[in-house]
Design a protein around this motif. Structure first.
Motif, PDB file in Angstrom:
ATOM      1  N   LYS A  53       2.146  -0.287  -3.470  1.00 22.37           N
ATOM      2  CA  LYS A  53       1.218  -0.601  -4.546  1.00 22.37           C
ATOM      3  C   LYS A  53       1.490  -1.926  -5.257  1.00 22.37           C
ATOM      4  CE  LYS A  53      -1.576   1.493  -6.115  1.00 22.37           C
ATOM      5  NZ  LYS A  53      -2.983   1.339  -5.979  1.00 22.37           N
ATOM      6  N   ASN A  54       2.592  -2.581  -4.992  1.00 20.71           N
ATOM      7  CA  ASN A  54       2.909  -3.813  -5.718  1.00 20.71           C
ATOM      8  C   ASN A  54       2.302  -5.051  -5.078  1.00 20.71           C
ATOM      9  OD1 ASN A  54       4.343  -2.196  -7.369  1.00 20.71           O
ATOM     10  ND2 ASN A  54       6.352  -2.882  -6.722  1.00 20.71           N
ATOM     11  N   ASP A  55       1.473  -4.875  -4.102  1.00 22.37           N
ATOM     12  CA  ASP A  55       0.898  -6.001  -3.383  1.00 22.37           C
ATOM     13  C   ASP A  55      -0.580  -5.723  -3.133  1.00 22.37           C
ATOM     14  OD1 ASP A  55       0.549  -8.297  -1.961  1.00 22.37           O
ATOM     15  OD2 ASP A  55       2.002  -7.828  -0.403  1.00 22.37           O
ATOM     16  N   LYS A  56      -1.363  -6.779  -3.091  1.00 22.88           N
ATOM     17  CA  LYS A  56      -2.793  -6.623  -2.826  1.00 22.88           C
ATOM     18  C   LYS A  56      -3.032  -6.098  -1.412  1.00 22.88           C
ATOM     19  CE  LYS A  56      -7.056  -9.265  -2.487  1.00 22.88           C
ATOM     20  NZ  LYS A  56      -7.680 -10.566  -2.464  1.00 22.88           N
ATOM     21  N   PHE A  57      -2.152  -6.438  -0.490  1.00 25.98           N
ATOM     22  CA  PHE A  57      -2.350  -6.078   0.902  1.00 25.98           C
ATOM     23  C   PHE A  57      -1.326  -5.034   1.335  1.00 25.98           C
ATOM     24  CE2 PHE A  57      -3.841 -10.415   0.339  1.00 25.98           C
ATOM     25  CZ  PHE A  57      -5.167 -10.247   0.693  1.00 25.98           C
ATOM     26  N   ASP A  58      -1.756  -4.157   2.241  1.00 22.55           N
ATOM     27  CA  ASP A  58      -0.900  -3.090   2.740  1.00 22.55           C
ATOM     28  C   ASP A  58       0.264  -3.621   3.571  1.00 22.55           C
ATOM     29  OD1 ASP A  58      -2.574  -1.284   1.573  1.00 22.55           O
ATOM     30  OD2 ASP A  58      -3.638  -0.798   3.417  1.00 22.55           O
ATOM     31  N   ASN A  59       0.039  -4.708   4.270  1.00 21.89           N
ATOM     32  CA  ASN A  59       1.089  -5.202   5.151  1.00 21.89           C
ATOM     33  C   ASN A  59       0.918  -6.698   5.416  1.00 21.89           C
ATOM     34  OD1 ASN A  59      -0.832  -5.550   7.271  1.00 21.89           O
ATOM     35  ND2 ASN A  59      -0.753  -3.346   7.609  1.00 21.89           N
ATOM     36  N   ARG A  60       1.840  -7.255   6.115  1.00 19.54           N
ATOM     37  CA  ARG A  60       1.844  -8.695   6.410  1.00 19.54           C
ATOM     38  C   ARG A  60       0.624  -9.100   7.222  1.00 19.54           C
ATOM     39  NH1 ARG A  60       2.956 -13.608   4.983  1.00 19.54           N
ATOM     40  NH2 ARG A  60       3.724 -14.962   6.611  1.00 19.54           N
ATOM     41  N   LYS A  61       0.213  -8.252   8.156  1.00 18.74           N
ATOM     42  CA  LYS A  61      -0.946  -8.552   8.988  1.00 18.74           C
ATOM     43  C   LYS A  61      -2.190  -8.763   8.126  1.00 18.74           C
ATOM     44  CE  LYS A  61      -3.346  -5.445  11.109  1.00 18.74           C
ATOM     45  NZ  LYS A  61      -3.744  -4.313  11.904  1.00 18.74           N
ATOM     46  N   ASP A  62      -2.437  -7.885   7.161  1.00 18.01           N
ATOM     47  CA  ASP A  62      -3.598  -8.025   6.284  1.00 18.01           C
ATOM     48  C   ASP A  62      -3.528  -9.319   5.479  1.00 18.01           C
ATOM     49  OD1 ASP A  62      -4.618  -5.635   7.183  1.00 18.01           O
ATOM     50  OD2 ASP A  62      -3.895  -4.481   5.467  1.00 18.01           O
ATOM     51  N   CYS A  63      -2.353  -9.663   5.040  1.00 26.54           N
ATOM     52  CA  CYS A  63      -2.165 -10.904   4.284  1.00 26.54           C
ATOM     53  C   CYS A  63      -2.506 -12.116   5.151  1.00 26.54           C
ATOM     54  CB  CYS A  63      -0.726 -10.983   3.786  1.00 26.54           C
ATOM     55  SG  CYS A  63      -0.406 -12.435   2.770  1.00 26.54           S
ATOM     56  N   LEU A  64      -2.042 -12.123   6.383  1.00 29.84           N
ATOM     57  CA  LEU A  64      -2.324 -13.240   7.290  1.00 29.84           C
ATOM     58  C   LEU A  64      -3.806 -13.316   7.640  1.00 29.84           C
ATOM     59  CD1 LEU A  64       0.753 -12.903   9.651  1.00 29.84           C
ATOM     60  CD2 LEU A  64       0.329 -14.722   7.976  1.00 29.84           C
ATOM     61  N   ILE A  65      -4.429 -12.195   7.876  1.00 25.89           N
ATOM     62  CA  ILE A  65      -5.862 -12.169   8.171  1.00 25.89           C
ATOM     63  C   ILE A  65      -6.646 -12.750   7.007  1.00 25.89           C
ATOM     64  CG2 ILE A  65      -7.861 -10.642   8.487  1.00 25.89           C
ATOM     65  CD1 ILE A  65      -5.987  -8.837  10.173  1.00 25.89           C
ATOM     66  N   ASN A  66      -6.290 -12.356   5.796  1.00 28.90           N
ATOM     67  CA  ASN A  66      -6.976 -12.875   4.616  1.00 28.90           C
ATOM     68  C   ASN A  66      -6.821 -14.390   4.499  1.00 28.90           C
ATOM     69  OD1 ASN A  66      -8.493 -12.288   2.088  1.00 28.90           O
ATOM     70  ND2 ASN A  66      -6.684 -13.240   1.203  1.00 28.90           N
ATOM     71  N   LYS A  67      -5.629 -14.871   4.792  1.00 30.84           N
ATOM     72  CA  LYS A  67      -5.377 -16.314   4.731  1.00 30.84           C
ATOM     73  C   LYS A  67      -6.274 -17.075   5.713  1.00 30.84           C
ATOM     74  CE  LYS A  67      -0.913 -17.977   3.490  1.00 30.84           C
ATOM     75  NZ  LYS A  67       0.475 -18.139   3.827  1.00 30.84           N
ATOM     76  N   ILE A  68      -6.402 -16.555   6.913  1.00 25.67           N
ATOM     77  CA  ILE A  68      -7.239 -17.187   7.939  1.00 25.67           C
ATOM     78  C   ILE A  68      -8.711 -17.156   7.527  1.00 25.67           C
ATOM     79  CG2 ILE A  68      -8.087 -16.957  10.321  1.00 25.67           C
ATOM     80  CD1 ILE A  68      -5.175 -15.946  10.977  1.00 25.67           C
ATOM     81  N   ILE A  69      -9.161 -16.027   7.017  1.00 30.69           N
ATOM     82  CA  ILE A  69     -10.554 -15.910   6.561  1.00 30.69           C
ATOM     83  C   ILE A  69     -10.835 -16.938   5.482  1.00 30.69           C
ATOM     84  CG2 ILE A  69     -12.184 -14.431   5.313  1.00 30.69           C
ATOM     85  CD1 ILE A  69     -10.804 -12.037   6.726  1.00 30.69           C
ATOM     86  N   GLU A  70      -9.963 -17.006   4.480  1.00 32.35           N
ATOM     87  CA  GLU A  70     -10.172 -17.936   3.368  1.00 32.35           C
ATOM     88  C   GLU A  70     -10.178 -19.391   3.841  1.00 32.35           C
ATOM     89  OE1 GLU A  70     -11.061 -17.280   0.260  1.00 32.35           O
ATOM     90  OE2 GLU A  70     -11.088 -15.168   0.795  1.00 32.35           O
ATOM     91  N   TYR A  71      -9.380 -19.691   4.849  1.00 34.90           N
ATOM     92  CA  TYR A  71      -9.307 -21.053   5.367  1.00 34.90           C
ATOM     93  C   TYR A  71     -10.607 -21.470   6.052  1.00 34.90           C
ATOM     94  CZ  TYR A  71      -7.517 -25.113   7.902  1.00 34.90           C
ATOM     95  OH  TYR A  71      -7.318 -26.376   8.388  1.00 34.90           O
ATOM     96  N   TYR A  72     -11.215 -20.564   6.813  1.00 36.58           N
ATOM     97  CA  TYR A  72     -12.372 -20.908   7.638  1.00 36.58           C
ATOM     98  C   TYR A  72     -13.736 -20.566   7.040  1.00 36.58           C
ATOM     99  CZ  TYR A  72      -9.416 -21.967  11.646  1.00 36.58           C
ATOM    100  OH  TYR A  72      -8.520 -22.540  12.484  1.00 36.58           O
TER     101      TYR A  72
END
Length: 101
Positions: A53-72
């Motif tokens: 619960k201390n993070d917006k994303f459940d795991n590292r994969k979700d965080c990386l996916i979000n980063k890629i989406i925001e970039y493109y």
């Protein structure tokens, strides 16, 4: 170290009733549930998950996916609009993925 973990249980039960329409059936079931004539318990458990619960994303994969989406996404949106919004453009996939993050 204090860590917040959310426990999520999913319960499910199928109820069969006679009614004039799907909407009527849903209304009847909602009312029965509200009046506690239908109660779900441990035997109706279909899934359980644990979420950090201390993070917006459940795991590292979700965080990386979000980063890629925001970039493109902004550049792809512009390209999508320039091409008169084709139905198979990658922007649509990015937009749909963004809804999950």
């Amino acid at each position: 170290m204090k860590v917040d973990i959310e426990i999520i249980e999913v319960l499910s039960k199928n109820i069969t009733i006679d009614s004039n329409s799907i909407d009527d059936a849903i209304d009847i079931i909602k009312e029965m549930y509200k009046q506690e004539k239908i109660v779900l318990d441990y035997s109706d458990l279909v899934d359980v998950s644990f979420k950090y619960k201390n993070d917006k994303f459940d795991n590292r994969k979700d965080c990386l996916i979000n980063k890629i989406i925001e970039y493109y996404i902004n550049d792809e949106r512009k390209h999508y609009e320039e091409l008169d919004k084709p139905e198979n453009h990658i922007y649509l996939s990015l937009k749909e993925l963004k809804e999950y993050t």
